[in-house]
Design a protein around this motif. Structure first.
Motif, PDB file in Angstrom:
ATOM      1  N   PRO A   7      29.731  13.517  33.468  1.00 13.62           N
ATOM      2  CA  PRO A   7      29.523  12.973  34.814  1.00 13.62           C
ATOM      3  C   PRO A   7      30.733  12.171  35.269  1.00 13.62           C
ATOM      4  O   PRO A   7      31.401  11.510  34.465  1.00 13.62           O
ATOM      5  N   ASN A   8      31.008  12.234  36.561  1.00 10.44           N
ATOM      6  CA  ASN A   8      32.184  11.582  37.124  1.00 10.44           C
ATOM      7  C   ASN A   8      31.864  10.143  37.537  1.00 10.44           C
ATOM      8  O   ASN A   8      32.024   9.744  38.687  1.00 10.44           O
ATOM      9  N   ARG A   9      31.389   9.387  36.564  1.00 12.66           N
ATOM     10  CA  ARG A   9      31.044   7.978  36.789  1.00 12.66           C
ATOM     11  C   ARG A   9      30.995   7.295  35.435  1.00 12.66           C
ATOM     12  O   ARG A   9      31.243   7.905  34.401  1.00 12.66           O
ATOM     13  N   CYS A  10      30.691   6.008  35.448  1.00 14.30           N
ATOM     14  CA  CYS A  10      30.605   5.240  34.203  1.00 14.30           C
ATOM     15  C   CYS A  10      29.678   5.945  33.209  1.00 14.30           C
ATOM     16  O   CYS A  10      28.593   6.400  33.571  1.00 14.30           O
ATOM     17  N   ARG A  11      30.136   6.018  31.951  1.00 17.21           N
ATOM     18  CA  ARG A  11      29.357   6.692  30.915  1.00 17.21           C
ATOM     19  C   ARG A  11      28.995   5.706  29.804  1.00 17.21           C
ATOM     20  O   ARG A  11      29.508   4.582  29.734  1.00 17.21           O
ATOM     21  N   ILE A  12      28.144   6.151  28.909  1.00 20.92           N
ATOM     22  CA  ILE A  12      27.613   5.306  27.837  1.00 20.92           C
ATOM     23  C   ILE A  12      28.464   5.414  26.583  1.00 20.92           C
ATOM     24  O   ILE A  12      28.789   6.514  26.129  1.00 20.92           O
ATOM     25  N   VAL A  13      28.815   4.262  26.017  1.00 22.39           N
ATOM     26  CA  VAL A  13      29.362   4.182  24.667  1.00 22.39           C
ATOM     27  C   VAL A  13      28.342   3.425  23.824  1.00 22.39           C
ATOM     28  O   VAL A  13      28.007   2.273  24.134  1.00 22.39           O
ATOM     29  N   LEU A  14      27.828   4.063  22.801  1.00 20.14           N
ATOM     30  CA  LEU A  14      26.878   3.416  21.907  1.00 20.14           C
ATOM     31  C   LEU A  14      27.612   2.610  20.846  1.00 20.14           C
ATOM     32  O   LEU A  14      28.700   3.003  20.401  1.00 20.14           O
ATOM     33  N   ILE A  15      27.018   1.502  20.432  1.00 19.44           N
ATOM     34  CA  ILE A  15      27.604   0.635  19.409  1.00 19.44           C
ATOM     35  C   ILE A  15      26.547   0.353  18.357  1.00 19.44           C
ATOM     36  O   ILE A  15      25.454  -0.135  18.679  1.00 19.44           O
ATOM     37  N   ALA A  16      26.858   0.681  17.115  1.00 25.15           N
ATOM     38  CA  ALA A  16      25.913   0.407  16.036  1.00 25.15           C
ATOM     39  C   ALA A  16      25.689  -1.101  15.928  1.00 25.15           C
ATOM     40  O   ALA A  16      26.637  -1.878  15.997  1.00 25.15           O
ATOM     41  N   PRO A  17      24.428  -1.531  15.753  1.00 23.92           N
ATOM     42  CA  PRO A  17      24.139  -2.965  15.664  1.00 23.92           C
ATOM     43  C   PRO A  17      24.421  -3.514  14.271  1.00 23.92           C
ATOM     44  O   PRO A  17      24.527  -2.758  13.305  1.00 23.92           O
ATOM     45  N   PRO A  18      24.548  -4.834  14.140  1.00 22.20           N
ATOM     46  CA  PRO A  18      24.730  -5.437  12.815  1.00 22.20           C
ATOM     47  C   PRO A  18      23.531  -5.160  11.924  1.00 22.20           C
ATOM     48  O   PRO A  18      22.390  -5.114  12.387  1.00 22.20           O
ATOM     49  N   ALA A 180      29.110  -1.297  38.103  1.00 23.71           N
ATOM     50  CA  ALA A 180      29.523  -1.830  39.403  1.00 23.71           C
ATOM     51  C   ALA A 180      30.908  -2.462  39.362  1.00 23.71           C
ATOM     52  O   ALA A 180      31.549  -2.618  40.406  1.00 23.71           O
ATOM     53  N   THR A 181      31.406  -2.817  38.183  1.00 25.02           N
ATOM     54  CA  THR A 181      32.749  -3.385  38.062  1.00 25.02           C
ATOM     55  C   THR A 181      33.828  -2.324  38.220  1.00 25.02           C
ATOM     56  O   THR A 181      35.005  -2.653  38.402  1.00 25.02           O
ATOM     57  N   GLY A 182      33.468  -1.050  38.090  1.00 30.04           N
ATOM     58  CA  GLY A 182      34.452   0.019  38.079  1.00 30.04           C
ATOM     59  C   GLY A 182      34.870   0.436  36.689  1.00 30.04           C
ATOM     60  O   GLY A 182      35.705   1.337  36.536  1.00 30.04           O
ATOM     61  N   ALA A 183      34.311  -0.212  35.668  1.00 25.82           N
ATOM     62  CA  ALA A 183      34.628   0.156  34.291  1.00 25.82           C
ATOM     63  C   ALA A 183      34.215   1.601  34.020  1.00 25.82           C
ATOM     64  O   ALA A 183      33.189   2.066  34.516  1.00 25.82           O
ATOM     65  N   GLU A 184      35.015   2.267  33.204  1.00 27.49           N
ATOM     66  CA  GLU A 184      34.733   3.667  32.891  1.00 27.49           C
ATOM     67  C   GLU A 184      33.564   3.835  31.930  1.00 27.49           C
ATOM     68  O   GLU A 184      32.912   4.880  31.936  1.00 27.49           O
ATOM     69  N   PHE A 185      33.292   2.809  31.117  1.00 30.50           N
ATOM     70  CA  PHE A 185      32.261   2.930  30.088  1.00 30.50           C
ATOM     71  C   PHE A 185      31.471   1.634  29.958  1.00 30.50           C
ATOM     72  O   PHE A 185      32.027   0.535  30.047  1.00 30.50           O
ATOM     73  N   ALA A 186      30.170   1.782  29.708  1.00 32.78           N
ATOM     74  CA  ALA A 186      29.295   0.653  29.403  1.00 32.78           C
ATOM     75  C   ALA A 186      28.919   0.732  27.926  1.00 32.78           C
ATOM     76  O   ALA A 186      28.385   1.750  27.468  1.00 32.78           O
ATOM     77  N   GLY A 187      29.200  -0.333  27.183  1.00 35.85           N
ATOM     78  CA  GLY A 187      28.857  -0.375  25.771  1.00 35.85           C
ATOM     79  C   GLY A 187      27.434  -0.865  25.585  1.00 35.85           C
ATOM     80  O   GLY A 187      27.078  -1.953  26.052  1.00 35.85           O
ATOM     81  N   LEU A 188      26.609  -0.078  24.908  1.00 39.83           N
ATOM     82  CA  LEU A 188      25.193  -0.402  24.732  1.00 39.83           C
ATOM     83  C   LEU A 188      24.828  -0.398  23.255  1.00 39.83           C
ATOM     84  O   LEU A 188      25.150   0.536  22.531  1.00 39.83           O
ATOM     85  N   SER A 189      24.130  -1.425  22.842  1.00 39.57           N
ATOM     86  CA  SER A 189      23.683  -1.521  21.451  1.00 39.57           C
ATOM     87  C   SER A 189      22.234  -1.975  21.406  1.00 39.57           C
ATOM     88  O   SER A 189      21.320  -1.174  21.226  1.00 39.57           O
ATOM     89  N   THR A 190      21.980  -3.270  21.627  1.00 34.95           N
ATOM     90  CA  THR A 190      20.613  -3.799  21.566  1.00 34.95           C
ATOM     91  C   THR A 190      19.675  -3.087  22.531  1.00 34.95           C
ATOM     92  O   THR A 190      18.513  -2.815  22.195  1.00 34.95           O
ATOM     93  N   ALA A 191      20.155  -2.764  23.716  1.00 37.12           N
ATOM     94  CA  ALA A 191      19.308  -2.127  24.726  1.00 37.12           C
ATOM     95  C   ALA A 191      18.769  -0.784  24.261  1.00 37.12           C
ATOM     96  O   ALA A 191      17.729  -0.327  24.738  1.00 37.12           O
ATOM     97  N   ILE A 192      19.466  -0.162  23.317  1.00 36.06           N
ATOM     98  CA  ILE A 192      19.074   1.157  22.825  1.00 36.06           C
ATOM     99  C   ILE A 192      18.453   1.090  21.434  1.00 36.06           C
ATOM    100  O   ILE A 192      17.480   1.787  21.132  1.00 36.06           O
ATOM    101  N   PHE A 193      18.994   0.232  20.579  1.00 36.65           N
ATOM    102  CA  PHE A 193      18.652   0.283  19.158  1.00 36.65           C
ATOM    103  C   PHE A 193      17.766  -0.861  18.673  1.00 36.65           C
ATOM    104  O   PHE A 193      17.462  -0.935  17.479  1.00 36.65           O
TER     105      PHE A 193
END
Length: 221
Positions: A7-18, A180-193
């Motif tokens: 997709p031509n918009r901000c995408r998801i980067v997953l981050i493994a939690p501690p 909304a900041t224009g960042a290419e990627f949003a890093g998600l960890s707790t919200a998913i895992f």
């Protein structure tokens, strides 16, 4: 697997939690990826020693790669190389970044984090990493992203061509705040895992939110 156009918009980067267990996390990761578009996965070493971290990462990296999700390994570049990861994430400052870029950037992507100010970010950016990460792994404990990370991400996205990842908060909706900041990627960890979260549904919800509200990027000429 048939490659899909990202997709031509901000995408998801997953981050493994501690503290993640390889078996449990592997199942959650597979569920998450089944929920929709995911660009990549970052595996921070946190406080694991090299042996334990490599044992964890060698079980997780193939799971991501089999689903066309880029696997980025934090910490020791030798572990990233042994596992044939897609990238290495550096947190050790400009000198460490320059060393890893010199040795590894022709083999895999090299990303960097740790910038707390604009000056920090510009100094790291001089080394031309493949991405800049704003946030601290394991600190997405509040529903909304940290205001400093949002401010740095907005400034960076407006001024610098190198893509950035901004750490979102513990709520699914916080990904839209990052976008909304224009960042290419949003890093998600707790919200998913986090415990009790349906990872597949959470990823599906994030992608719906981004489809509805994220700014579209201009196509490359």
């Amino acid at each position: 697997m048939i490659a899909k156009t990202p997709p031509n918009r901000c995408r998801i980067v997953l981050i493994a939690p501690p503290g993640a267990n390889a078996g449990d996390f592997g199942r959650k990761l597979s569920d998450a990826i089944s929920g929709g578009d995911v660009a990549s996965l970052i595996l921070p070493p946190y406080k694991l020693d090299d042996v334990a971290f490599q044992a964890f990462a060698e079980r997780i990296v193939p799971l991501a790669q089999e689903s066309d999700v880029a696997a980025v390994v934090g910490g020791d570049s030798r572990i990233a190389a042994r596992l044939r990861a897609d990238g290495i994430h550096v947190e050790g400052g400009k000198g460490a970044l320059a060393d890893v870029i010199d040795r590894m950037q022709d083999k895999m992507m090299v990303g960097v984090g740790g910038a707390k100010t604009r000056d920090d970010a510009l100094a790291l950016g001089e080394e031309r990493p493949d991405y800049m990460f704003f946030g601290r792994f394991g600190y997405d404990t509040q529903p909304e992203p940290h205001h400093r990370n949002l401010a740095l991400g907005r400034w960076w996205a407006e001024m610098i061509e190198i893509p950035c990842i901004v750490l979102a908060g513990s709520s699914v909706e916080s990904a839209a705040t990052v976008a909304a900041t224009g960042a290419e990627f949003a890093g998600l960890s707790t919200a998913i895992f986090a415990d009790g979260v349906d990872a597949a549904e959470a990823i599906a919800r994030v992608n719906r939110l981004l489809d509805e509200s994220a700014p579209r990027f201009e196509d490359e000429p």
